[in-house]
Design an enzyme around this catalytic site. Structure first.
Site, mmCIF file in Angstrom:
data_model
loop_
_atom_site.group_PDB
_atom_site.id
_atom_site.type_symbol
_atom_site.label_atom_id
_atom_site.label_comp_id
_atom_site.label_asym_id
_atom_site.label_seq_id
_atom_site.Cartn_x
_atom_site.Cartn_y
_atom_site.Cartn_z
ATOM 1 C CB CYS A 1 -0.864 0.037 1.250
ATOM 2 S SG CYS A 1 -1.927 -1.388 1.425
ATOM 3 N NE ARG B 1 5.278 1.583 -1.154
ATOM 4 C CZ ARG B 1 6.121 1.512 -0.140
ATOM 5 N NH1 ARG B 1 7.304 2.043 -0.246
ATOM 6 N NH2 ARG B 1 5.784 0.925 0.978
ATOM 7 C CD1 TRP C 1 -0.017 -5.650 -3.507
ATOM 8 C CD2 TRP C 1 0.141 -6.444 -1.431
ATOM 9 N NE1 TRP C 1 0.605 -6.871 -3.573
ATOM 10 C CE2 TRP C 1 0.719 -7.377 -2.325
ATOM 11 C CE3 TRP C 1 0.139 -6.743 -0.066
ATOM 12 C CZ2 TRP C 1 1.261 -8.582 -1.899
ATOM 13 C CZ3 TRP C 1 0.689 -7.935 0.350
ATOM 14 C CH2 TRP C 1 1.241 -8.843 -0.568
ATOM 15 C CG ASN D 1 0.247 2.447 3.579
ATOM 16 O OD1 ASN D 1 -0.776 2.430 2.898
ATOM 17 N ND2 ASN D 1 1.358 3.049 3.190
ATOM 18 N N GLY D 2 -0.783 -0.823 6.564
ATOM 19 C CA GLY D 2 -0.566 -1.634 7.767
ATOM 20 C C GLY D 2 -1.769 -2.505 8.045
ATOM 21 C CD GLU E 1 18.631 -12.802 -6.159
ATOM 22 O OE1 GLU E 1 17.995 -13.357 -5.248
ATOM 23 O OE2 GLU E 1 18.286 -11.707 -6.625
ATOM 24 C CE LYS F 1 15.385 -10.998 -8.633
ATOM 25 N NZ LYS F 1 15.989 -10.772 -7.361
ATOM 26 C CD GLU G 1 11.607 -11.546 -7.870
ATOM 27 O OE1 GLU G 1 10.866 -11.042 -7.034
ATOM 28 O OE2 GLU G 1 12.844 -11.468 -7.810
ATOM 29 C CG HIS H 1 21.324 -36.104 -1.870
ATOM 30 N ND1 HIS H 1 21.767 -37.323 -1.406
ATOM 31 C CD2 HIS H 1 22.433 -35.332 -2.000
ATOM 32 C CE1 HIS H 1 23.086 -37.282 -1.234
ATOM 33 N NE2 HIS H 1 23.509 -36.071 -1.602
ATOM 34 C CE LYS I 1 12.405 -2.526 -4.835
ATOM 35 N NZ LYS I 1 13.270 -3.649 -5.272
#
Ligand code: F6R
Length: 610
Positions: free
Chosen positions: A2, A27, A76, A102-103, A483, A487, A490, A506, A605
Site C-alpha cells: 500500500c 511498490r 495491496w 497502510n498496515g 537468486e 529472479k 518472480e 538426493h 516492492k
C-alpha cells in the site's frame, strides 16, 4: 504494498495526488482512491485496477472541488478482495471522517463488534474501515483528538492520513510500524509512505517515528506523540533525485537497475576503501568496531533476495573474518526462541529498510541483547534507524520489484565488513590489498558482462516455453543459484528451483527430462571439478546445460550447450559477477513471455505486512 500520498499547500490537489500515486506504483497495488476536501464535504473516488482507471474517472467528473488539501492511496489487498469498495479512503458511517491506511489493524473485528453494537454499519471487508468508524465515534469537532483516542484502542500497525468534512483545511497523519514522511516545501507539505512521491516537490523531509503524528494545515504543522506530547522533528534532506527514479531511456526499471550496477557498486565502494593506507573505512559502524571485532557469533536476518545476499555473507564472515555465522529467514527468527548469547551481532539486511519480518526479527534480537547492525539501502528507513549502527548500500533507489543492484550492494557491504574484521584479526595487509584491488575492478568487469545481454536474450528465448528450470551452483555460487531461480520465477512465472549442485542427486535429479534447462554457475574455483561432474549428471539425462563460466575456459564450451562468460576474480567476490547473467536471463525470459517486468503479479516492492 500500500502507498499513501497526501497534500496540503497551494497547488491544485487532484493532479498532485495522482502524480504522487504514480510515483508509488512500483511498490505494487491492486486498487486506488482519492479524497479531496471540498466546501460541500469530502469528495471521494475509488477504482479497482490501475491508477489510470482512477485518473480517467476523475477526468470525466465535473464535480471535483477546487481544493488544496487531499489524500490518496494505493491498496495491496490483505483484508478483502481488491475491489472498488475495499479500496481506500474509508469513511465512518456518518461520512464525516475519511482515512487512508497502510498496515494492519489486528483487533479490527473487536472494534467492528463494538461499533456495530452502537448502531454503526460497515460496507467493506477491510480492517481499515473499523478505524475510520472508531475515529468517527470519538469525533467531537477536533480531528487530532479523535485520532489520538482511536489509536489508543487499536492493536497493529499503521501509517495513516485522516481528514474530516468539518475541518477541510486539516490533515492528520500518524505512524506506527509503517513508514510515513512529511515533505516540507515552500508553503506546501506533501506526506507520503515513500520518498519517491515527495522528491518532485521537495528534498526536505521529516521522518515520523513510531507513535508519532502530525497535524498539518496550510499555515504550518505540529508534531506530537499519539499521547499528545509535542515533539520537535529535524528536517533532513532525502538523498536521491527525481531523475534517479525515472527510467532514463531504459524500457524497464529492472533493466535500468541491472545496467546501473557498475556505477552503483562504484558508489557503494566510494570513500570506503583507503587505497593509500590499504584499509577499509566504514564510518557508520566505527563506534562499535571493537565489539564487532570481538564478536563471537553473527546472525544475519533478512528475506528473499536479501536473504540470499545474507547467505553469501555467512560464507564471507566465516571464511574471511573467522566468526561463526548463520543466516536466518527473518520470518522464522522472529517466532522461534532464538539463542542470543553475549558477543552476538545481528545483521539485518534489507533494501527497503521497511520489511515487516526483518524489522520484527531485528527488534527480537535487540530485546535479547544483541548488538544490531543494518545493511540497508533506503536512507532514514525504519531498520536503518532502529539498528545500533550500520552501513548504507548507496546504490540509489531501486524501483523494479525484482531486486538486482541491491543484491550486489549488499554483498559488497558484507565483503567490506568481513575484510575490516579480518584485517584486525588474521588477515595480512597483502591479502587485504588483493581483495581491495579485486573489488576496484568489479565495476569494469560488470560492464563487460553486461555486453552479453543480446546473447543471453537469444539463448533464453529458445527455452522460455519450458515451465521448469534448475539453477545449480556450489560454494559462493550456491546463493547465486538460489537468486537466479528466484529472479526467474518472480518475473517470468516459470517454475525454477535453485540448489547446491551436489544436492541434485538426493532427489531433484528425478525432475530432469530431455530438453530441461539447467543453469550451472561453473566458474573456475575450488569446486570447479566437482561441478563439472554435476553437469555430466544432467547431460546424461538429456538436460540442456546453460553455463555461467570463466572467460577463457575452453573445456566448458565443449560440455555446455550455451555459455555466458564472466572475468576472473577472487572466489568470494564471484557472486558479484556471476549473478549478472542470471538477472539478464530472468529479464529476457519475462519479456519473451510478455510479462509485466517491473510490476509482477502478486508482488510488492516492499513487504510491510507479515
Ligand atoms: C526479490 C525481492 C524480494 C526482497 C524481499 C526483502 O527480487 O525483491 O525477495 O528481497 O522482499 O526486501 P527488502 O530487501 O526490502 O527487505
Amino acid at each position: 504494498m500500500c502507498g499513501i500520498v497526501a497534500y496540503v499547500g497551494n497547488k491544485d490537489v487532484g493532479p498532485v495526488l495522482i502524480e504522487g500515486l504514480k510515483r508509488l506504483e512500483y511498490r505494487g497495488y491492486d486498487s486506488s482512491g482519492i479524497c479531496i476536501a471540498g466546501k460541500n464535504g469530502l469528495f471521494i473516488r475509488k477504482a479497482a485496477g490501475r491508477i489510470s482507471v482512477l485518473e480517467s474517472i476523475l477526468d470525466e467528473d465535473k464535480t471535483i472541488p477546487a481544493s488544496h488539501v487531499g489524500m490518496a492511496h494505493t491498496r495491496w489487498a490483505t483484508h478483502g478482495a481488491p475491489t472498488e469498495c475495499n479500496a481506500h479512503p474509508h469513511l465512518d458511517d456518518k461520512k464525516r471522517i475519511a482515512i487512508v491506511h497502510n498496515g494492519i489493524i489486528e483487533n479490527y473485528s473487536a472494534i467492528r463488534q463494538f461499533l456495530t453494537a452502537k448502531g454503526h454499519t460497515f460496507v467493506s471487508d477491510t480492517d481499515t474501515e473499523s478505524l475510520a468508524g472508531l475515529i468517527g465515534h470519538f469525533y467531537e469537532g477536533d480531528l487530532a483528538k479523535a485520532v489520538q483516542l482511536a489509536l489508543h484502542e487499536i492493536r497493529g500497525t499503521y501509517g495513516l492520513a485522516v481528514m474530516s468534512a468539518s475541518e477541510p483545511e486539516v490533515l492528520v497523519v500518524a505512524r506506527r510500524g509503517s513508514p510515513l514522511i512529511i515533505g516540507v516545501g515552500k508553503d506546501e507539505y506533501i506526506v507520503a509512505s515513500d520518498a519517491a512521491a515527495v522528491v518532485e516537490h521537495t528534498t526536505q523531509v521529516i521522518y515520523l517515528n513510531d507513535n508519532e503524528m502530525a497535524v498539518i494545515t496550510p499555515k504550518g504543522f505540529r508534531t506530537m506523540t499519539i499521547d499528545d506530547v509535542p515533539v520537535t522533528k529535524d528536517v533532513t534532506a532525502v538523498e536521491f533525485s527525481l531523475e534517479q527514479i525515472e527510467l532514463g531511456g531504459y524500457q524497464h526499471f529492472m533493466l535500468k537497475e541491472i545496467f546501473e550496477q557498475p556505477e552503483a557498486i562504484a558508489n557503494c565502494l566510494r570513500g570506503r576503501v583507503d587505497r593509500h593506507e590499504g584499509r577499509v573505512v566504514l564510518g557508520g559502524i566505527a563506534q562499535y568496531s571493537r565489539d564487532i571485532v570481538r564478536a563471537r557469533r553473527i546472525i544475519i536476518t533478512a528475506c528473499g533476495t536479501a536473504w540470499h545476499a545474507g547467505l553469501v555473507g555467512e560464507f564471507l564472515f566465516e571464511e574471511l573474518a573467522k566468526i561463526p555465522t548463520e543466516v536466518e529467514y527473518a520470518s522464522e527468527f522472529r517466532y522461534r526462541n532464538p539463542i542470543v548469547e553475549d558477543g552476538t551481532i545481528v545483521i539485518a539486511i534489507s533494501q527497503s529498510g521497511e520489511t515487516a519480518d526483518t524489522l520484527a526479527a531485528l527488534r527480537e534480537a535487540k530485546d535479547r541483547g544483541a548488538l544490531s547492525l543494518g545493511v540497508v539501502n533506503v536512507v532514514g528507513s525504519t531498520i536503518a534507524r532502529e539498528t545500533d549502527a550500520g552501513v548504507y548500500l548507496h546504490v540509489g533507489p531501486e524501483v523494479g520489484v525484482a531486486s538486482t543492484k541491491a543484491f550486489c550492494g549488499q554483498i559488497v557491504v558484507e565483503v567490506l565488513l568481513a575484510l575490516s574484521i579480518a584485517r584486525r584479526k588474521y588477515m595480512s595487509q597483502t591479502v587485504l590489498q588483493e581483495f581491495l584491488t579485486a573489488l576496484d575492478r568489479i565495476p569494469e568487469q560488470m560492464r563487460h558482462i553486461l555486453e552479453q545481454s543480446e546473447l543471453i536474450r537469444q539463448v533464453t528465448t529458445q527455452y522460455v516455453k519450458r515451465e521448469n528450470w534448475l539453477f545449480l551452483g556450489r560454494g559462493f555460487n550456491y546463493p547465486v543459484a538460489l537468486e537466479g531461480a528466484l529472479k526467474l520465477k518472480e518475473i517470468s512465472y516459470i517454475h525454477a528451483e535453485g540448489l547446491p549442485a551436489a544436492e541434485m542427486k538426493h532427489g531433484p535429479i528425478a525432475l530432469i527430462n530431455p530438453g530441461m534447462p539447467a543453469v550451472f554457475i561453473a566458474t573456475r574455483g575450488s569446486q570447479y571439478e566437482k561441478l563439472l561432474g554435476n553437469i555430466q549428471e544432467v547431460k546424461a539425462r538429456g538436460g540442456k546445460i546453460i553455463a555461467v563460466a570463466s572467460e577463457g575456459d575452453d573445456h566448458i564450451t565443449k560440455v555446455a550447450d550455451h555459455v555466458f562468460t564472466v572475468p576472473d576474480t577472487i572466489e568470494p567476490l564471484q557472486p558479484l559477477l556471476t549473478v549478472l547473467p542470471l538477472q539478464l536471463l530472468a529479464y529476457h525470459a519475462a519479456m519473451a513471455r510478455g510479462c509485466n517486468v517491473d510490476k509482477p503479479r502478486n508482488l510488492a516492492k516492499s513487504v510491510t505486512v507479515e
